[in-house]
Design a protein around this motif. Structure first.
Motif, PDB file in Angstrom:
ATOM      1  N   GLU A 203       0.676  -1.356   0.036  1.00  0.00           N
ATOM      2  CA  GLU A 203       0.130  -0.063  -0.018  1.00  0.00           C
ATOM      3  C   GLU A 203       0.931   1.343   0.020  1.00  0.00           C
ATOM      4  O   GLU A 203       0.624   2.175  -0.520  1.00  0.00           O
ATOM      5  CB  GLU A 203      -0.858  -0.039   1.158  1.00  0.00           C
ATOM      6  N   TRP A 249      -3.038  -6.873  -5.208  1.00  0.00           N
ATOM      7  CA  TRP A 249      -3.732  -5.653  -4.378  1.00  0.00           C
ATOM      8  C   TRP A 249      -3.783  -4.449  -5.311  1.00  0.00           C
ATOM      9  O   TRP A 249      -4.963  -3.824  -5.250  1.00  0.00           O
ATOM     10  CB  TRP A 249      -2.521  -5.591  -3.321  1.00  0.00           C
ATOM     11  N   ARG A 253      -7.532  -2.410  -6.230  1.00  0.00           N
ATOM     12  CA  ARG A 253      -7.595  -0.981  -5.778  1.00  0.00           C
ATOM     13  C   ARG A 253      -7.733   0.038  -7.081  1.00  0.00           C
ATOM     14  O   ARG A 253      -8.571   0.921  -6.726  1.00  0.00           O
ATOM     15  CB  ARG A 253      -6.322  -0.389  -4.922  1.00  0.00           C
TER      16      ARG A 253
END
Length: 358
Positions: A203, A249, A253
């Motif tokens: 992230e 991931w 997103r």
């Protein structure tokens, strides 16, 4: 009835007559001093306007973003005016064209940088790679790590380039986050060893990418923005210890943004088609553009099975300006001359014959 490579498709806010895309192809024919394209590029892209979509060669968003001799920019008023001739020429032939926004990061050389400065990167780690300079191919220069307080400037450069692309008449933009350039360097834990909010867990490594996309969406509707990723490619010495997890991931997103498409390099850039691209594609909820070593049979099969929505062809578009027509007719293809791929003039650029002239 299943879709075919030749079926029309709507991607975001754009209607395309077929699923054949001209992939971004660096050809090193821009003015190296000004970064401007010219009449030759207008002719080259207009010749290929029958593609469902043209994605231009990558264009640097700032002088700092340059990594190769003879590549175009999209950061000055003169460059915008030059690109307008290209978009006008493509639109006059009924085509659709988006520009690929590029910052090379550490894949550069001091001879190409403003005032001979060091290239920038997520971390001060030199790439085991070469770039194309006025002296030919040379090892990339050791970079310096971007400071945290410089990130807003980098984002602002992307946003201004997006505004410039709109002024130049493009139909949209593609964000280059692949092939070992700046945004890919941040995403992958090989080149990104930062210990602040832009390094470490995924992230954080994806933070700059998401900030850039937020900025681009202030200029363009999301339905006119595409993104290119290359999870499994080690091109330009950019590797990740767990690409399936990292890019899974990232794709999850990206799903909520309403982007025009995801453009994925399936496997190693220009190399083996190995990697979990079908699993990653299954996570993606939007239009999926596939790239890497596609021929007509593979493209037909994967579009027909629903695994792929669009196919981006690179090298075949160098030698076949009418590639879409040739694929539709199952006609033979011209062979490209690799000696004229990078740099030079009209030879090996605008002089390949169409089926009609052949």
């Amino acid at each position: 009835m299943p879709d075919t490579l030749f079926s029309p498709i709507r991607i975001g806010d754009l209607d395309l007559p077929n699923r054949i895309v001209m992939a971004p192809l660096t050809r090193n024919r821009a003015d190296d001093t000004t970064g401007e394209v010219g009449d030759l590029q207008a002719e080259y892209y207009a010749q290929r306007a029958s593609a469902g979509l043209i994605i231009t060669e990558a264009a640097q968003i700032s002088p700092e973003g340059k990594g190769y001799v003879g590549t175009p920019g999209i950061h000055s008023a003169e460059q915008v005016a030059a690109w307008k001739k290209v978009t006008d020429a493509v639109h006059a032939k009924g085509g659709r064209i988006v520009i690929q926004l590029w910052h090379v990061g550490r894949i550069s050389h001091v001879s190409l940088q403003p005032d001979g400065q060091a290239p920038v990167a997520p971390s001060a780690i030199a790439a085991k790679a070469q770039t194309f300079t006025p002296n030919g191919f040379e090892d990339t220069s050791p970079p310096r790590a971007l400071r945290k307080d410089e990130m807003p400037r980098v984002v602002a450069d992307y946003v201004q380039a997006a505004r410039n692309a709109k002024a130049a008449g493009f139909d949209g933009i593609e964000l280059h986050a692949a092939n070992g350039y700046l945004l890919d360097q941040f995403l992958k834990d090989g080149p990104n060893r930062r210990e602040d909010g832009y390094g470490g867990p995924v992230e954080n490594r994806a933070r700059l990418l998401m900030e850039v996309l937020d900025g681009l969406e202030t200029v363009w509707a999301p339905g006119r923005i595409g993104i290119r990723l290359s999870p499994w490619s080690g091109f330009n010495d950019a590797v990740d210890s767990d690409p399936d997890a990292t890019f899974g991931w990232v794709v999850e997103r990206l799903n909520g943004r309403g982007l025009a498409y995801l453009h994925l390099v399936e496997g190693s850039t220009g190399g083996a088609r190995e990697g979990g691209f079908d699993a990653l594609r299954a996570k993606w909820q939007g239009v999926y553009m596939a790239n890497n070593d596609y021929d007509r049979d593979l493209a037909m099969a994967r579009v027909g099975s629903g695994k792929v929505d669009l196919v981006a062809f690179g090298r075949p578009y160098i030698a076949n300006p009418d590639l879409a027509e040739r694929l539709a007719a199952n006609a033979p293809l011209n062979e490209g001359d690799q000696a004229t791929y990078y740099g030079g003039g009209a030879e090996g650029y605008t002089d390949y014959p169409t089926l009609e002239t052949a």
